[in-house]
Motif scaffolding. Sequence first.
Motif, short mmCIF file in Angstrom:
data_model
loop_
_atom_site.label_atom_id
_atom_site.label_comp_id
_atom_site.label_asym_id
_atom_site.label_seq_id
_atom_site.Cartn_x
_atom_site.Cartn_y
_atom_site.Cartn_z
N ALA A 55 45.47 20.27 -0.52
CA ALA A 55 46.13 21.39 -1.23
C ALA A 55 47.44 21.76 -0.57
O ALA A 55 48.44 22.02 -1.25
CB ALA A 55 45.19 22.59 -1.27
N ILE A 56 47.47 21.78 0.76
CA ILE A 56 48.69 22.11 1.49
C ILE A 56 49.77 21.08 1.20
O ILE A 56 50.91 21.43 0.90
CB ILE A 56 48.40 22.19 3.01
N GLU A 57 49.43 19.82 1.28
CA GLU A 57 50.41 18.77 1.08
C GLU A 57 50.89 18.72 -0.37
O GLU A 57 52.06 18.44 -0.63
CB GLU A 57 49.87 17.45 1.60
N ALA A 58 50.01 19.03 -1.32
CA ALA A 58 50.42 19.07 -2.73
C ALA A 58 51.35 20.25 -3.01
O ALA A 58 52.18 20.19 -3.92
CB ALA A 58 49.19 19.15 -3.63
N ALA A 59 51.25 21.31 -2.22
CA ALA A 59 52.08 22.50 -2.43
C ALA A 59 53.48 22.34 -1.84
O ALA A 59 54.33 23.21 -2.00
CB ALA A 59 51.40 23.72 -1.82
N ASP A 60 53.72 21.23 -1.16
CA ASP A 60 55.04 20.90 -0.65
C ASP A 60 55.56 21.89 0.40
O ASP A 60 56.75 22.20 0.43
CB ASP A 60 56.04 20.78 -1.82
N HIS A 61 54.66 22.37 1.24
CA HIS A 61 55.08 23.24 2.35
C HIS A 61 55.78 22.40 3.41
O HIS A 61 55.55 21.20 3.54
CB HIS A 61 53.87 23.94 2.97
N ARG A 62 56.60 23.07 4.19
CA ARG A 62 57.36 22.41 5.25
C ARG A 62 56.66 22.53 6.60
O ARG A 62 56.58 21.57 7.35
CB ARG A 62 58.74 23.07 5.30
N ARG A 63 56.18 23.74 6.94
CA ARG A 63 55.56 23.96 8.26
C ARG A 63 54.37 24.90 8.10
O ARG A 63 54.50 25.99 7.58
CB ARG A 63 56.59 24.55 9.22
N ILE A 64 53.22 24.45 8.61
CA ILE A 64 51.96 25.18 8.50
C ILE A 64 51.49 25.61 9.88
O ILE A 64 51.41 24.80 10.80
CB ILE A 64 50.85 24.28 7.88
N TRP A 65 51.14 26.88 10.00
CA TRP A 65 50.56 27.42 11.23
C TRP A 65 49.05 27.30 11.12
O TRP A 65 48.43 27.86 10.23
CB TRP A 65 50.96 28.86 11.41
N ILE A 66 48.45 26.54 12.02
CA ILE A 66 46.99 26.45 12.10
C ILE A 66 46.55 27.59 13.00
O ILE A 66 46.86 27.63 14.18
CB ILE A 66 46.54 25.08 12.63
N MET A 67 45.83 28.53 12.41
CA MET A 67 45.52 29.77 13.08
C MET A 67 44.02 30.06 12.97
O MET A 67 43.47 30.01 11.88
CB MET A 67 46.32 30.90 12.40
N GLY A 68 43.40 30.32 14.09
CA GLY A 68 41.99 30.66 14.04
C GLY A 68 41.30 30.29 15.33
O GLY A 68 41.93 29.93 16.33
N GLY A 69 40.01 30.37 15.29
CA GLY A 69 39.20 30.12 16.46
C GLY A 69 39.00 28.64 16.74
O GLY A 69 39.61 27.76 16.12
N GLY A 70 38.11 28.38 17.68
CA GLY A 70 37.87 27.03 18.16
C GLY A 70 37.44 26.05 17.09
O GLY A 70 37.82 24.88 17.14
N PRO A 121 33.20 37.67 23.23
CA PRO A 121 32.09 37.13 22.44
C PRO A 121 31.96 37.72 21.04
O PRO A 121 31.52 37.04 20.11
CB PRO A 121 30.86 37.45 23.29
N ASP A 122 32.39 38.97 20.85
CA ASP A 122 32.31 39.61 19.53
C ASP A 122 33.57 39.40 18.69
O ASP A 122 33.73 39.99 17.64
CB ASP A 122 32.01 41.10 19.67
N GLY A 123 34.48 38.54 19.15
CA GLY A 123 35.70 38.24 18.41
C GLY A 123 36.86 39.17 18.73
O GLY A 123 37.93 39.06 18.13
N GLY A 124 36.67 40.07 19.67
CA GLY A 124 37.72 41.03 20.00
C GLY A 124 38.90 40.40 20.71
O GLY A 124 38.74 39.47 21.52
N THR A 138 38.91 34.59 11.11
CA THR A 138 40.25 35.08 11.46
C THR A 138 40.93 35.70 10.25
O THR A 138 41.57 36.74 10.35
CB THR A 138 41.10 33.94 12.05
N TYR A 139 40.78 35.07 9.09
CA TYR A 139 41.34 35.63 7.86
C TYR A 139 40.81 37.04 7.62
O TYR A 139 41.59 37.97 7.37
CB TYR A 139 41.02 34.72 6.66
N VAL A 140 39.51 37.22 7.72
CA VAL A 140 38.90 38.53 7.50
C VAL A 140 39.40 39.53 8.54
O VAL A 140 39.73 40.67 8.22
CB VAL A 140 37.35 38.42 7.51
N GLN A 141 39.48 39.10 9.80
CA GLN A 141 39.96 39.98 10.87
C GLN A 141 41.40 40.41 10.61
O GLN A 141 41.73 41.60 10.72
CB GLN A 141 39.85 39.26 12.22
N VAL A 142 42.26 39.47 10.26
CA VAL A 142 43.67 39.79 10.02
C VAL A 142 43.82 40.72 8.81
O VAL A 142 44.62 41.65 8.85
CB VAL A 142 44.50 38.51 9.85
N LEU A 143 43.05 40.50 7.76
CA LEU A 143 43.12 41.40 6.61
C LEU A 143 42.79 42.82 7.01
O LEU A 143 43.36 43.78 6.47
CB LEU A 143 42.17 40.94 5.50
N GLY A 144 41.88 42.99 7.96
CA GLY A 144 41.52 44.31 8.45
C GLY A 144 42.68 45.02 9.14
O GLY A 144 42.72 46.25 9.20
#
Length: 178
Positions: free
Chosen positions: A103-118, A22-25, A61-67
């Motif tokens: 923004a993702i599609e304009a940047a011409d990326h090939r494969r994007i990982w969707i990462m995060g919570g529900g 519940p606390d994101g752990g 998730t971004y904030v958690q990973v930066l930590g």
Amino acid sequence: MSHRPEYVGYIAMSLDGFIATPDGGVDWLNPFNAAIASDGGDGGYGDFITEIDALMVGHATYVQVLGWGWPYEARPAYVLTHRHDFKGDHIAAAGPVEDLKAAIEAADHRRIWIMGGGQTQRAAMDAGMFDRISIFLMPTLLGRGLPCFAPGAQHNLSLTASHPMPGGIMKLDYTFKD
């Protein structure tokens, strides 16, 4: 020139559908990570991350990973947030899902990982961004926590592979039908 990249998921969840306490752990994953590493492997993560150009990640998730220290090298993050002015290390863009998709599609990326919570998973699904997902089903019942997918519309998937792993873990690979 923009094109539609492939959007992929790669996530671990408990048998009762939670990805964090519940606390994101996420410490509950430690014994399972140890089980996967027990045979000298990484559960396929090395092969997976090699193919990833960028990440669409939820704000929390971004904030958690930066930590933990950014483990994704020079890969940029597209941070899902209500704040258009959100800035930080490794961020290519921040905002609502439709802005990130553009923004993702304009940047011409090939494969994007969707990462995060529900909420992140749901926003990406509802925006038609998921192509495939690998779910690592952990043999534990957390009882409560943060769900893998927030409530929303039904999305049908096709099972493409299943792989038993050390520690009773099952890796399930799906493609999205719609």
